[in-house]
Design an enzyme around this catalytic site. Structure first.
Site, PDB file in Angstrom:
ATOM      1  N   ASP A 191       0.823  -1.217   0.000  1.00  0.00           N
ATOM      2  CA  ASP A 191       0.000   0.000   0.000  1.00  0.00           C
ATOM      3  C   ASP A 191       0.853   1.262   0.000  1.00  0.00           C
ATOM      4  O   ASP A 191       2.059   1.213   0.295  1.00  0.00           O
ATOM      5  CB  ASP A 191      -0.927   0.005   1.221  1.00  0.00           C
ATOM      6  N   GLU A 260       0.218  -0.971   5.765  1.00  0.00           N
ATOM      7  CA  GLU A 260       1.288  -0.488   6.654  1.00  0.00           C
ATOM      8  C   GLU A 260       1.079   0.984   6.971  1.00  0.00           C
ATOM      9  O   GLU A 260       1.322   1.429   8.082  1.00  0.00           O
ATOM     10  CB  GLU A 260       2.656  -0.710   5.990  1.00  0.00           C
ATOM     11  N   GLU A 261       0.629   1.737   5.989  1.00  0.00           N
ATOM     12  CA  GLU A 261       0.460   3.183   6.182  1.00  0.00           C
ATOM     13  C   GLU A 261      -0.767   3.495   7.036  1.00  0.00           C
ATOM     14  O   GLU A 261      -1.031   4.645   7.362  1.00  0.00           O
ATOM     15  CB  GLU A 261       0.363   3.897   4.829  1.00  0.00           C
ATOM     16  N   HIS A 586       5.592  10.343   1.758  1.00  0.00           N
ATOM     17  CA  HIS A 586       4.386  10.822   2.459  1.00  0.00           C
ATOM     18  C   HIS A 586       3.970  12.230   2.017  1.00  0.00           C
ATOM     19  O   HIS A 586       3.120  12.838   2.660  1.00  0.00           O
ATOM     20  CB  HIS A 586       4.546  10.791   3.987  1.00  0.00           C
TER      21      HIS A 586
HETATM   22 ZN   LIG Z   1       6.570   2.407   4.323  1.00  0.00          ZN
END
Ligand SMILES: [Zn+2]
Length: 617
Positions: A191, A260-261, A586
């Site tokens: 992801d 994971e995010e 991010h």
């Molecule tokens: Zn990562």
């Protein structure tokens, strides 16, 4: 690039990375410093000699080490380095050399770009608080990732077994020929952080284009760096090895989460359980997941694999008080109380205290031992801080407090990230709450953090005549305000039931440090090979220094603690160009230079071939 040619003065049989050894090393060093002040005076030489002899007599320090210190106050023993580790057995060595040559070819570069670019083109975004797979169509992009992997890496799909966990979690396994060797696990996540549509204009190239700019040699798009370069890199490495006829001696396991995010609650959490059922507690030799890379610090290249992680807690602070019409308001509304509480939090940050034998302190010791251009005063303070508390405070002043990232790493942090309250302009709010996000330092705990928060607001609650309940415990009850009664109530609680203690530390010295040494040697071999810096056989290769490191965040490995003590958050990412901002992790304009991605592939190939040869763990 300056290639350093240093030889370690550390006898291989003596490991001075342990706390005890460090203390002893510096005690000896101090005695030596005193002696040099009185240099020339016979008596001081006698004292120095006596101290060192005493050390030797009681086996406190190795004779060889003492000999080297008397020549040079080089503190190589503090952050001991291993030699570069190259595949040795003839088949592996040949495969590794061929692989390295292949990496240089235009054809392979194009293939590598194609595999990563294709993966980036799938917008596999994960969002906070999503319902489980099957209950939210947004997960379906992960199905596209699966289809893509099956087509892009056909050999892996015809040789590895594949198990899907909770629909989108992936576990691949290729059983090795030697069942006495524990399997190892390579992890990555499918992801990506969602792209905020409002930022689309700020992207140089559309985020899901996977565009490769041949002029700059950069691959663009969301996930390019975090974490699709790892995912594509691991897969392409294995596909290429299989093409070359490689079959593993040691079982290779891959685990790819899909949220994971968004804290891994559906992905890595289920994967962790499934892996433990298959391989058992402590059934994995080591885990390599995303995380630290390498970069220039104080004129020396340091790799900092993550060997610890901070804990985590989201605390909910809720205030309730009587509602009513806002035309006859009290002095403070619930929102007013909450505002004061938030101010109290921000006025009382957690102390940032550097503690010995923690990863942040050990990283500094490595900087001090090997950083070519570290300021002398800082170097001195760091060395002294191994046994002198005042020096610890000095290091905090000289370095930690000046580096916001580092101070966040050292201390428990707090950030008021969410606030809710009020429904109407003319109605007094009956309740209001805020969420305070904490990242808990490695020597603290969820409990200690909760206690700190409670103490922060207790006297304030009293001054407002509010009752207080914290984590199920009555701290101030209504009887405290008898007979008038309280004006309202504050409640502290864990917000999402996903609090996490700091991770157990991966051994990096003494007993159990073999996997760490194996990883260190692999990093050195990769770094040297990628720059044609192969060192002469038998010499130490300190072109890159490997230091224990950690990051401020967590990875999917927080659900893998039971599988092994040897967890490394490291994918050999070149951090040479500006950290998260430049790589757009991010945020907007995420990218990875092709050469950095190729070096990651070189790392995985070296790691996999070395893992087949490492028999000591
Ligand atoms: Zn990562």
């Amino acid at each position: 690039m300056v290639v350093k040619d240093r030889k370690s003065q550390l006898p291989t049989s003596v490991n001075l990375g342990s706390p005890r050894a460090k203390r002893l090393a510096y005690l000896t060093l101090t005695l030596k410093s005193i002696c040099s002040l009185l240099a020339g005076l016979f008596i001081s030489l006698q004292i120095g000699h006596y101290a060192l002899e005493l050390g030797k007599r009681f086996d406190l320090v190795a004779a060889d080490t003492v000999a080297s210190w008397t020549v040079d106050v080089n503190t190589a023993g503090v952050c001991p380095q291993v030699s570069a580790l190259y595949p040795q057995n003839s088949d592996n060595a040949e495969t590794w050399t061929e692989f390295g040559e292949l990496l240089e070819t235009q054809k392979f570069k194009e293939l590598a770009i194609e595999k990563l670019s294709g993966l980036i083109q799938i917008p596999s975004e994960s969002y906070d608080n999503m319902p489980p797979p099957g209950e939210d169509p947004r997960w379906e992009t992960m199905g596209q990732v699966h289809d893509y992997l099956a087509v892009a890496f056909p050999l892996i799909h015809s040789t590895f077994s594949l198990t899907k966990i909770n629909t989108y979690g992936l576990i691949y396994e290729l059983t090795g020929s030697d069942s006495s060797l524990k399997p190892y696990l390579l992890a990555a996540h499918q992801d990506v952080v969602p792209v905020n549509p409002e930022t689309l204009d700020s992207w140089k190239y559309p985020p899901y284009s996977g565009f490769y700019d041949a002029e700059t040699g950069i691959i663009w798009g969301r996930g390019a760096s975090d974490d699709k370069a790892s995912l594509a890199g691991i897969m392409l490495t294995l596909e290429t090895l299989l093409e070359k006829g490689w079959s593993p001696k040691r079982t290779a396991v891959l685990a790819f989460g899909f949220d994971e995010e968004a804290s891994g609650i559906h992905g890595a959490k289920s994967l962790g359980k499934a892996l433990e059922e298959t391989y058992g507690q402590d059934g994995i030799a080591f885990i390599v997941d995303e995380g630290g890379g390498f970069k220039d610090v104080y004129g020396t290249i340091f790799a900092t694999p993550g060997v610890a992680e901070k804990g985590h807690a989201d605390i909910k602070v809720e205030v309730t008080s009587p509602g009513g019409h806002s035309s006859i308001p009290p002095t403070h509304t619930t929102i007013g109380y909450l505002a004061s509480i938030i101010v109290a939090f921000e006025k009382n940050p957690f102390p940032v205290e550097l503690v010995r034998n923690t990863v942040p302190h050990d990283t500094l010791l490595c900087y001090a031992s090997h950083g070519d251009a570290i300021p002398h005063s800082l170097k001195h303070a760091i060395f002294q801080s191994t046994y002198r508390d005042a020096a610890l405070r000095e290091v905090e002043d000289l370095f930690v407090s000046k580096d916001h990232w580092y101070s966040s790493l050292v201390g428990t942090t707090q950030a008021v990230d969410m606030v809710f309250g009020g429904v109407k302009a003319n109605a007094l709010p009956e309740s209001a709450y805020a969420i305070v996000n904490h990242r808990i330092n490695t020597v603290s705990s969820v409990n200690e953090t909760a206690t700190h928060d409670t103490q922060t607001i207790t006297s304030l609650a009293r001054s407002f005549n509010l009752t207080l309940k914290a984590f199920g415990e009555e701290i101030i009850s209504d009887s405290a305000y008898f007979p008038s009664g309280s004006k309202g109530h504050i409640e502290l609680s864990q917000a999402f039931d996903h609090e996490l203690e700091p991770a157990p530390r991966t051994p990096t010295f003494d007993k159990g440090s073999k996997p760490w040494e194996f990883l260190s040697g692999t990093i050195k071999a990769t770094y040297n090979a990628h720059r044609n810096l192969r060192v002469i056989e038998g010499e130490e290769s300190n072109n890159i220094i490997v230091s224990p490191g950690m990051s401020t965040g967590n990875t999917d490995t927080k659900y893998y603690w039971n599988l092994t003590r040897h967890i490394f958050r490291y994918n050999h990412k070149n951090g040479a160009y500006g950290g998260d901002i430049a790589t757009g992790v991010h945020t907007v304009n995420e990218n990875i230079p092709l050469d950095h991605y190729l070096e990651m592939i070189r790392f995985f190939s070296t790691l996999i071939l070395n893992a087949d040869e490492a028999a000591s763990f």
